[in-house]
Scaffold this motif. Structure first.
Motif, PDB file in Angstrom:
ATOM      1  N   UNK A   3      19.461  21.300   7.018  1.00 14.96           N
ATOM      2  CA  UNK A   3      19.228  19.924   6.569  1.00 14.96           C
ATOM      3  C   UNK A   3      19.384  18.910   7.703  1.00 14.96           C
ATOM      4  N   UNK A   4      20.205  19.224   8.692  1.00 10.90           N
ATOM      5  CA  UNK A   4      20.510  18.286   9.779  1.00 10.90           C
ATOM      6  C   UNK A   4      21.181  17.016   9.274  1.00 10.90           C
ATOM      7  N   UNK A   5      21.692  17.035   8.068  1.00 10.24           N
ATOM      8  CA  UNK A   5      22.372  15.872   7.500  1.00 10.24           C
ATOM      9  C   UNK A   5      23.867  15.959   7.818  1.00 10.24           C
ATOM     10  N   UNK A   6      24.565  14.822   7.755  1.00  8.86           N
ATOM     11  CA  UNK A   6      26.031  14.898   7.808  1.00  8.86           C
ATOM     12  C   UNK A   6      26.514  15.656   6.568  1.00  8.86           C
ATOM     13  N   UNK A  11      15.609  11.948   0.264  1.00 12.09           N
ATOM     14  CA  UNK A  11      15.246  12.063   1.685  1.00 12.09           C
ATOM     15  C   UNK A  11      14.392  13.311   1.909  1.00 12.09           C
ATOM     16  N   UNK A  12      14.795  14.436   1.270  1.00 15.35           N
ATOM     17  CA  UNK A  12      14.044  15.689   1.452  1.00 15.35           C
ATOM     18  C   UNK A  12      12.640  15.577   0.880  1.00 15.35           C
ATOM     19  N   UNK A  13      12.534  15.015  -0.339  1.00 19.17           N
ATOM     20  CA  UNK A  13      11.201  14.870  -0.964  1.00 19.17           C
ATOM     21  C   UNK A  13      10.305  14.002  -0.077  1.00 19.17           C
ATOM     22  N   UNK A  14      10.860  12.883   0.407  1.00 14.66           N
ATOM     23  CA  UNK A  14      10.058  11.981   1.245  1.00 14.66           C
ATOM     24  C   UNK A  14       9.609  12.682   2.527  1.00 14.66           C
TER      25      UNK A  14
END
Ligand SMILES: [Cu+2]
Length: 297
Positions: free
Chosen positions: A48-51, A65-68
């Motif tokens: 994901x590279x997310x925090x 965020x993923x859908x976009x």
């Protein structure tokens, strides 16, 4: 004269920087040194590279965020293919000259309308419901929320806790003192007697938190990446934001709005604790600063 025209903008910029530094109105608080605090969780990991997300509600934001991103990849690939197709179809070659007549085909028009409708769906159908859920629908008192006021200033965060009575004391600008009363608490208001201010945010897990965010000087932005929270702190406004921590640990709070020379240093620590650890901390903080003792000299 020509040299003056070139120099004038530089001189004006230098004058603005000098005035900003010299202005007593912009007296700057020292950011706490938290460089040696160990932050929990691994940031920027595959896939994901997310925090890390240690909140109950953060997955709504992550899903959006993923859908976009998926839609943006589809758009990028689609437009990329169209671009390459145009390069090949309309390339310069012998026997073909440029044609300046407008294209009459209907397909591009339908395509543009479809893209506009789809973008409206992204905004109204996907983004607005998430916004309403995570921003507007605050927990009620029946959910037993923690209330904290967040007061930003160049370049530090002040966390105002109501103390054990749960009531915030009155604050007003005339009581502000950068050394002895950073919140501007009214000394005559009994509700403020056990209020305290901390440079760190302590919260218990498994309870919703309602923060009221404001600023003493310029616009800042209160950002807790692991809570998926980001909200501008605006002078003169008290903006409510809520979140719900679910995992203990030490995390980072940042200012996400370029707010001056030392914006980069405007960090704070978020400590998520068990309810008993949090209660003990509130008990300790509500006692106020340690008494000055001559024997210590
Ligand atoms: Cu800031």
């Amino acid at each position: 004269m020509k040299i003056l025209r070139w120099c004038a903008p530089v001189l004006v910029a230098l004058a603005i920087v000098w005035m900003a530094d010299a202005s007593p109105a912009l007296a700057q608080a020292d950011a706490p040194d938290i460089s040696d605090v160990q932050i929990d969780g691994e940031y920027g990991q595959f896939p994901t590279y997310m925090p890390p997300d240690v909140s109950k509600h953060g997955y709504h934001v992550d899903d959006l965020i993923n859908i976009l991103h998926v839609f943006m990849i589809l758009l990028f690939v689609g437009w990329g293919i169209f671009f390459v197709w145009c390069l090949m179809k309309f390339r310069a070659r012998p026997g073909h000259t440029a044609d300046y007549k407008l294209v009459k085909a209907k397909a591009p028009k339908y395509l543009e309308v479809a893209v506009a409708l789809f973008e409206a769906f992204l905004l109204v159908g996907l983004s607005m419901p998430v916004w309403a859920r995570v921003k507007d629908e605050l927990p009620t008192e029946a959910d037993n929320p923690i209330h904290v006021r967040v007061v930003a200033e160049q370049f530090a965060w002040n966390f105002h806790y109501p103390g054990k009575d749960g009531l915030f004391g009155r604050v007003a600008p005339e009581f502000l003192n950068s050394a002895t009363n950073v919140l501007g608490l009214d000394p005559s208001d009994p509700n403020g007697n056990d209020d305290f201010v901390s440079g760190e945010m302590h919260l218990p897990v498994d309870r919703p938190v309602i923060t009221q965010i404001t600023s003493k000087d310029v616009i800042h932005s209160f950002a807790i990446p692991v809570m998926r929270v980001k909200q501008d702190a605006v002078p003169g406004m008290r903006i409510s934001v809520w979140f719900h921590p679910v995992k203990t640990g030490t995390y980072e709070i940042a200012c996400a709005q370029l707010c001056g020379n030392n914006h980069y240093s405007m960090r704070a620590i978020l400590r998520l604790e068990s309810q008993s650890e949090y209660d003990a901390w509130v008990e300790e903080m509500a006692k106020g600063p340690a008494e000055f003792d001559e024997d210590d000299l």
